[in-house]
Motif scaffolding. Structure first.
Motif, PDB file in Angstrom:
ATOM      1  N   GLU A  40       0.832  -1.203   0.000  1.00  0.00           N
ATOM      2  CA  GLU A  40       0.000   0.000   0.000  1.00  0.00           C
ATOM      3  C   GLU A  40       0.869   1.256   0.000  1.00  0.00           C
ATOM      4  O   GLU A  40       2.033   1.233   0.396  1.00  0.00           O
ATOM      5  CB  GLU A  40      -0.904   0.022   1.242  1.00  0.00           C
ATOM      6  N   SER A  41       0.287   2.377  -0.423  1.00  0.00           N
ATOM      7  CA  SER A  41       0.967   3.663  -0.305  1.00  0.00           C
ATOM      8  C   SER A  41       1.176   3.963   1.175  1.00  0.00           C
ATOM      9  O   SER A  41       0.342   3.610   2.005  1.00  0.00           O
ATOM     10  CB  SER A  41       0.131   4.774  -0.936  1.00  0.00           C
ATOM     11  N   HIS A  42       2.294   4.615   1.495  1.00  0.00           N
ATOM     12  CA  HIS A  42       2.562   4.884   2.910  1.00  0.00           C
ATOM     13  C   HIS A  42       3.512   6.059   3.080  1.00  0.00           C
ATOM     14  O   HIS A  42       4.257   6.406   2.171  1.00  0.00           O
ATOM     15  CB  HIS A  42       3.140   3.640   3.593  1.00  0.00           C
ATOM     16  N   LEU A  43       3.443   6.668   4.261  1.00  0.00           N
ATOM     17  CA  LEU A  43       4.369   7.735   4.643  1.00  0.00           C
ATOM     18  C   LEU A  43       5.547   7.131   5.383  1.00  0.00           C
ATOM     19  O   LEU A  43       5.377   6.208   6.179  1.00  0.00           O
ATOM     20  CB  LEU A  43       3.678   8.746   5.562  1.00  0.00           C
ATOM     21  N   GLU A  44       6.737   7.655   5.122  1.00  0.00           N
ATOM     22  CA  GLU A  44       7.921   7.261   5.861  1.00  0.00           C
ATOM     23  C   GLU A  44       8.503   8.501   6.522  1.00  0.00           C
ATOM     24  O   GLU A  44       8.627   9.551   5.888  1.00  0.00           O
ATOM     25  CB  GLU A  44       8.957   6.620   4.929  1.00  0.00           C
ATOM     26  N   LEU A  45       8.857   8.393   7.799  1.00  0.00           N
ATOM     27  CA  LEU A  45       9.362   9.529   8.566  1.00  0.00           C
ATOM     28  C   LEU A  45      10.721   9.218   9.166  1.00  0.00           C
ATOM     29  O   LEU A  45      10.965   8.098   9.618  1.00  0.00           O
ATOM     30  CB  LEU A  45       8.406   9.873   9.714  1.00  0.00           C
ATOM     31  N   ILE A  46      11.579  10.209   9.154  1.00  0.00           N
ATOM     32  CA  ILE A  46      12.824  10.178   9.917  1.00  0.00           C
ATOM     33  C   ILE A  46      12.840  11.459  10.735  1.00  0.00           C
ATOM     34  O   ILE A  46      12.752  12.556  10.180  1.00  0.00           O
ATOM     35  CB  ILE A  46      14.066  10.111   9.007  1.00  0.00           C
ATOM     36  N   ALA A  47      12.919  11.313  12.040  1.00  0.00           N
ATOM     37  CA  ALA A  47      12.864  12.489  12.906  1.00  0.00           C
ATOM     38  C   ALA A  47      13.834  12.320  14.063  1.00  0.00           C
ATOM     39  O   ALA A  47      14.157  11.204  14.455  1.00  0.00           O
ATOM     40  CB  ALA A  47      11.445  12.682  13.437  1.00  0.00           C
ATOM     41  N   GLY A  48      14.282  13.439  14.607  1.00  0.00           N
ATOM     42  CA  GLY A  48      15.144  13.375  15.778  1.00  0.00           C
ATOM     43  C   GLY A  48      16.249  14.406  15.766  1.00  0.00           C
ATOM     44  O   GLY A  48      16.178  15.420  15.055  1.00  0.00           O
ATOM     45  N   ASP A  49      17.273  14.119  16.538  1.00  0.00           N
ATOM     46  CA  ASP A  49      18.421  15.011  16.712  1.00  0.00           C
ATOM     47  C   ASP A  49      19.481  14.666  15.671  1.00  0.00           C
ATOM     48  O   ASP A  49      20.141  13.644  15.765  1.00  0.00           O
ATOM     49  CB  ASP A  49      18.973  14.828  18.133  1.00  0.00           C
ATOM     50  N   PHE A  50      19.632  15.545  14.679  1.00  0.00           N
ATOM     51  CA  PHE A  50      20.613  15.316  13.618  1.00  0.00           C
ATOM     52  C   PHE A  50      22.001  15.841  14.010  1.00  0.00           C
ATOM     53  O   PHE A  50      22.963  15.610  13.302  1.00  0.00           O
ATOM     54  CB  PHE A  50      20.166  16.011  12.329  1.00  0.00           C
ATOM     55  N   ASN A  51      22.079  16.583  15.109  1.00  0.00           N
ATOM     56  CA  ASN A  51      23.330  17.238  15.504  1.00  0.00           C
ATOM     57  C   ASN A  51      23.886  18.129  14.393  1.00  0.00           C
ATOM     58  O   ASN A  51      25.101  18.334  14.290  1.00  0.00           O
ATOM     59  CB  ASN A  51      24.374  16.204  15.949  1.00  0.00           C
ATOM     60  N   SER A  52      22.998  18.627  13.549  1.00  0.00           N
ATOM     61  CA  SER A  52      23.367  19.558  12.468  1.00  0.00           C
ATOM     62  C   SER A  52      22.095  20.241  11.991  1.00  0.00           C
ATOM     63  O   SER A  52      20.989  19.732  12.196  1.00  0.00           O
ATOM     64  CB  SER A  52      24.063  18.822  11.316  1.00  0.00           C
ATOM     65  N   ASN A  53      22.240  21.386  11.344  1.00  0.00           N
ATOM     66  CA  ASN A  53      21.057  22.117  10.909  1.00  0.00           C
ATOM     67  C   ASN A  53      20.562  21.635   9.545  1.00  0.00           C
ATOM     68  O   ASN A  53      21.113  20.705   8.950  1.00  0.00           O
ATOM     69  CB  ASN A  53      21.315  23.632  10.929  1.00  0.00           C
ATOM     70  N   SER A  54      19.528  22.290   9.042  1.00  0.00           N
ATOM     71  CA  SER A  54      18.888  21.832   7.805  1.00  0.00           C
ATOM     72  C   SER A  54      19.724  22.098   6.560  1.00  0.00           C
ATOM     73  O   SER A  54      19.407  21.594   5.484  1.00  0.00           O
ATOM     74  CB  SER A  54      17.521  22.502   7.655  1.00  0.00           C
TER      75      SER A  54
END
Length: 202
Positions: A40-54
């Motif tokens: 099925e179609s789905h959302l995938e997320l990666i979230a958290g502390d990257f220890n760096s900016n965008s």
């Protein structure tokens, strides 16, 4: 996700290490997405502390190499396109162990269609958080205040949240067409896992 702290003497090496870690996480998320979505179609997320900016290599590699969208950037672009202004970053989300105020907490998302392709609306709309023609999109991304009972704060990070609209999924749920997924065992389990191994694993 929690990427490594850029504590080495070479800033380039630090960023490359974080980008490689983000790449490993993205591959693990893709693998789990294929297993759990049942086609099925789905959302995938990666979230958290990257220890760096965008603007750092880790976030950029997730966007450019893996098709993720920075939810804060998407939310800001939506606001700017509506001519009402908007923020381009969350501001300070963490006070690190060196006493520096930094913006290192991110929510990255991508929408995987049934054919396994992550892009469906064109690059411009994708960057604004529009994932398909059915209204699946980023609604907002915000930095929240910590609100806990008691007198102890458990984290030196400000919570970052993202909200999504997913009309097709909501419709499928109303019509009873979503698959039932076995949830993972309690996090209290004594099982020892590899740092990228999922609780579903196997």
């Amino acid at each position: 996700s929690h990427l490594s702290f850029p504590g080495g003497p070479c800033s380039i090496a630090n960023e490359r290490r974080q980008a490689y870690e983000a790449h490993i996480v993205a591959r693990a998320v893709a693998r789990e997405g294929r297993l759990l979505s049942l086609g099925e179609s789905h959302l995938e997320l990666i979230a958290g502390d990257f220890n760096s900016n965008s603007c750092a290599l880790a976030a950029q590699s997730l966007e450019q190499r893996h098709g993720f969208v920075n939810c804060m950037s998407a939310s800001a672009l939506q606001a700017l396109s509506a001519s009402i202004g908007g923020r381009t970053e969350l501001g300070v989300t963490h006070l690190n162990h060196l006493g520096q105020e930094v913006c290192v907490d991110h929510v990255m998302a991508r929408f995987i269609h049934q054919d396994g392709v992550s892009k469906g609306c064109g690059e411009a709309l994708q960057n604004m958080g529009y994932f398909d023609n059915g209204g699946t999109r980023v609604l907002n991304c915000r930095k929240r205040n910590i609100s806990l009972d008691g007198d102890k704060i458990l984290s030196d990070h400000r919570p970052v949240t993202a909200q999504f609209a997913w009309p097709a999924r909501s419709s499928a749920r109303r019509n009873g067409r979503t698959a039932t997924i076995q949830y993972p065992p309690s996090l209290d389990t004594n099982a020892t896992l590899h740092f990228l191994q999922s609780y579903w694993n196997t």
